[in-house]
Design a protein around this motif. Structure first.
Motif, PDB file in Angstrom:
ATOM      1  N   LEU A  33       0.693  -1.172  -0.080  1.00 58.91           N
ATOM      2  CA  LEU A  33       0.061   0.008   0.028  1.00 58.91           C
ATOM      3  C   LEU A  33       0.812   1.443  -0.027  1.00 58.91           C
ATOM      4  O   LEU A  33       0.350   2.107  -0.731  1.00 58.91           O
ATOM      5  CB  LEU A  33      -1.080   0.127   1.305  1.00 58.91           C
ATOM      6  N   THR A  34       1.890   1.154   0.766  1.00 58.00           N
ATOM      7  CA  THR A  34       2.783   2.379   0.769  1.00 58.00           C
ATOM      8  C   THR A  34       3.570   2.821  -0.534  1.00 58.00           C
ATOM      9  O   THR A  34       3.401   3.720  -0.907  1.00 58.00           O
ATOM     10  CB  THR A  34       3.961   2.093   1.775  1.00 58.00           C
ATOM     11  N   ALA A  35       3.875   1.587  -1.206  1.00 62.27           N
ATOM     12  CA  ALA A  35       4.574   1.748  -2.700  1.00 62.27           C
ATOM     13  C   ALA A  35       3.547   2.219  -3.457  1.00 62.27           C
ATOM     14  O   ALA A  35       3.965   2.920  -4.468  1.00 62.27           O
ATOM     15  CB  ALA A  35       4.952   0.310  -2.931  1.00 62.27           C
ATOM     16  N   THR A  36       2.338   1.491  -3.462  1.00 58.82           N
ATOM     17  CA  THR A  36       1.296   2.007  -4.323  1.00 58.82           C
ATOM     18  C   THR A  36       1.057   3.454  -4.259  1.00 58.82           C
ATOM     19  O   THR A  36       0.896   4.161  -5.241  1.00 58.82           O
ATOM     20  CB  THR A  36      -0.017   1.243  -4.135  1.00 58.82           C
ATOM     21  N   ALA A 105      10.878   6.184  -0.065  1.00 62.65           N
ATOM     22  CA  ALA A 105      11.804   5.672   1.096  1.00 62.65           C
ATOM     23  C   ALA A 105      11.215   4.638   1.987  1.00 62.65           C
ATOM     24  O   ALA A 105      11.723   3.905   2.202  1.00 62.65           O
ATOM     25  CB  ALA A 105      12.548   6.985   1.723  1.00 62.65           C
ATOM     26  N   ALA A 106      10.007   4.821   2.263  1.00 64.67           N
ATOM     27  CA  ALA A 106       9.386   4.020   3.292  1.00 64.67           C
ATOM     28  C   ALA A 106       9.353   2.764   2.490  1.00 64.67           C
ATOM     29  O   ALA A 106       9.405   1.663   3.252  1.00 64.67           O
ATOM     30  CB  ALA A 106       8.032   4.829   3.597  1.00 64.67           C
ATOM     31  N   VAL A 108      11.012   1.382   0.389  1.00 63.16           N
ATOM     32  CA  VAL A 108      12.207   0.838   0.226  1.00 63.16           C
ATOM     33  C   VAL A 108      12.469   0.026   1.510  1.00 63.16           C
ATOM     34  O   VAL A 108      12.941  -0.900   1.712  1.00 63.16           O
ATOM     35  CB  VAL A 108      13.419   1.762  -0.264  1.00 63.16           C
ATOM     36  N   VAL A 109      12.292   0.766   2.581  1.00 64.60           N
ATOM     37  CA  VAL A 109      12.728   0.275   4.161  1.00 64.60           C
ATOM     38  C   VAL A 109      11.953  -1.026   4.196  1.00 64.60           C
ATOM     39  O   VAL A 109      11.987  -1.898   4.820  1.00 64.60           O
ATOM     40  CB  VAL A 109      12.405   1.440   4.979  1.00 64.60           C
ATOM     41  N   TRP A 110      10.341  -0.715   3.890  1.00 71.77           N
ATOM     42  CA  TRP A 110       9.692  -1.974   4.148  1.00 71.77           C
ATOM     43  C   TRP A 110      10.085  -3.116   3.449  1.00 71.77           C
ATOM     44  O   TRP A 110      10.124  -4.400   3.975  1.00 71.77           O
ATOM     45  CB  TRP A 110       8.109  -1.538   3.555  1.00 71.77           C
ATOM     46  N   PHE A 111      10.248  -2.880   2.153  1.00 74.97           N
ATOM     47  CA  PHE A 111      10.793  -4.295   1.318  1.00 74.97           C
ATOM     48  C   PHE A 111      12.311  -4.918   1.820  1.00 74.97           C
ATOM     49  O   PHE A 111      12.507  -5.960   2.003  1.00 74.97           O
ATOM     50  CB  PHE A 111      10.897  -3.832  -0.197  1.00 74.97           C
ATOM     51  N   ARG A 122      10.907   1.636  11.443  1.00 75.08           N
ATOM     52  CA  ARG A 122      11.508   2.872  10.610  1.00 75.08           C
ATOM     53  C   ARG A 122      10.507   2.932   9.371  1.00 75.08           C
ATOM     54  O   ARG A 122      10.109   4.230   8.930  1.00 75.08           O
ATOM     55  CB  ARG A 122      12.751   2.654  10.168  1.00 75.08           C
ATOM     56  N   ALA A 123      10.369   1.873   8.922  1.00 75.94           N
ATOM     57  CA  ALA A 123       9.168   2.036   7.631  1.00 75.94           C
ATOM     58  C   ALA A 123       7.893   2.438   8.007  1.00 75.94           C
ATOM     59  O   ALA A 123       7.271   3.308   7.313  1.00 75.94           O
ATOM     60  CB  ALA A 123       9.072   0.590   7.078  1.00 75.94           C
ATOM     61  N   ARG A 124       7.484   1.926   9.290  1.00 76.40           N
ATOM     62  CA  ARG A 124       6.203   2.549   9.566  1.00 76.40           C
ATOM     63  C   ARG A 124       6.198   4.069   9.913  1.00 76.40           C
ATOM     64  O   ARG A 124       5.216   4.766   9.610  1.00 76.40           O
ATOM     65  CB  ARG A 124       5.906   1.809  10.910  1.00 76.40           C
ATOM     66  N   ARG A 125       7.291   4.574  10.427  1.00 74.67           N
ATOM     67  CA  ARG A 125       7.360   5.851  10.618  1.00 74.67           C
ATOM     68  C   ARG A 125       7.565   6.843   9.508  1.00 74.67           C
ATOM     69  O   ARG A 125       6.927   7.803   9.310  1.00 74.67           O
ATOM     70  CB  ARG A 125       8.806   6.257  11.590  1.00 74.67           C
ATOM     71  N   LEU A 126       8.220   6.269   8.468  1.00 74.81           N
ATOM     72  CA  LEU A 126       8.419   6.988   7.156  1.00 74.81           C
ATOM     73  C   LEU A 126       6.955   7.010   6.559  1.00 74.81           C
ATOM     74  O   LEU A 126       6.716   7.793   5.962  1.00 74.81           O
ATOM     75  CB  LEU A 126       9.235   6.240   6.435  1.00 74.81           C
TER      76      LEU A 126
END
Length: 191
Positions: A33-36, A105-106, A108-111, A122-126
């Motif tokens: 969802l973040t990537a979308t 950036a988020a 990328v960090v999630w994946f 960190r992914a959640r914060r971004l």
């Protein structure tokens, strides 16, 4: 051949996957969802930069309130200076670009977290920062300021409220998923 991103068997009680059998569903959903939303915002910013004039006309008409009912009690709100209109449009593009970069950036960090099966704080914060930027743009900027202050809802030609509501809803759903219990660690914790 098995997929690296397959979902594992569920633990008793519906908690996360059994260790070592797959990736937890919520972090995968949050990442996708973040990537979308990141892709969408990047395309919006790219489109506004490469086709500057199309949406510039939209912003100019909304701010000038020239296609509203032209009620004298409201028209004092209109901004007719093309310089001020263009400044507002450039600020919108800058905001869209920054939101897209934060969300990229988020993602990328999630994946990266999914590959390492590490924590996702960190992914959640971004994601939260980027998604809130999108919510502010479409909720406060387009729905509240454009829709109500500049009476965009009155215009048949230059009304972006439906699109703004869709964008607001998608970013809001993504934000909710990002904050569901289980998206902050690679394996959901049973309660």
């Amino acid at each position: 051949m098995t997929s690296r991103f397959r979902f594992g068997a569920r633990r008793a009680g519906g908690a996360g996957p059994v260790s070592g059998t797959g990736l937890p569903a919520l972090p995968v959903a949050a990442a996708l969802l973040t990537a979308t939303v990141a892709l969408y915002m990047a395309l919006v910013a790219f489109g506004n930069i490469t086709d500057f004039d199309t949406n510039r006309q939209f912003v100019r008409h909304v701010l000038a309130m020239d296609t509203t009912f032209k009620d004298p009690d409201l028209m004092w709100r209109a901004i007719t200076s093309s310089t001020l209109q263009d400044i507002a449009y450039v600020l919108i593009i800058v905001w869209e670009t920054l939101a897209a970069l934060v969300l990229i950036a988020a993602a990328v960090v999630w994946f990266g977290g999914l590959r390492r099966r590490a924590g996702f704080a960190r992914a959640r914060r971004l994601s939260t920062i980027g998604l809130l930027m999108v919510l502010l743009l479409f909720g406060a900027g387009f729905i509240a300021v454009g829709g109500e202050w500049f009476s965009m809802w009155q215009s048949k030609s230059w009304n972006g409220l439906d699109a703004a509501a869709r964008n607001f809803m998608v970013a809001g759903i993504a934000l909710v998923v990002v904050h569901l219990p289980g998206t902050n660690s690679p394996i959901d914790q049973a309660s």
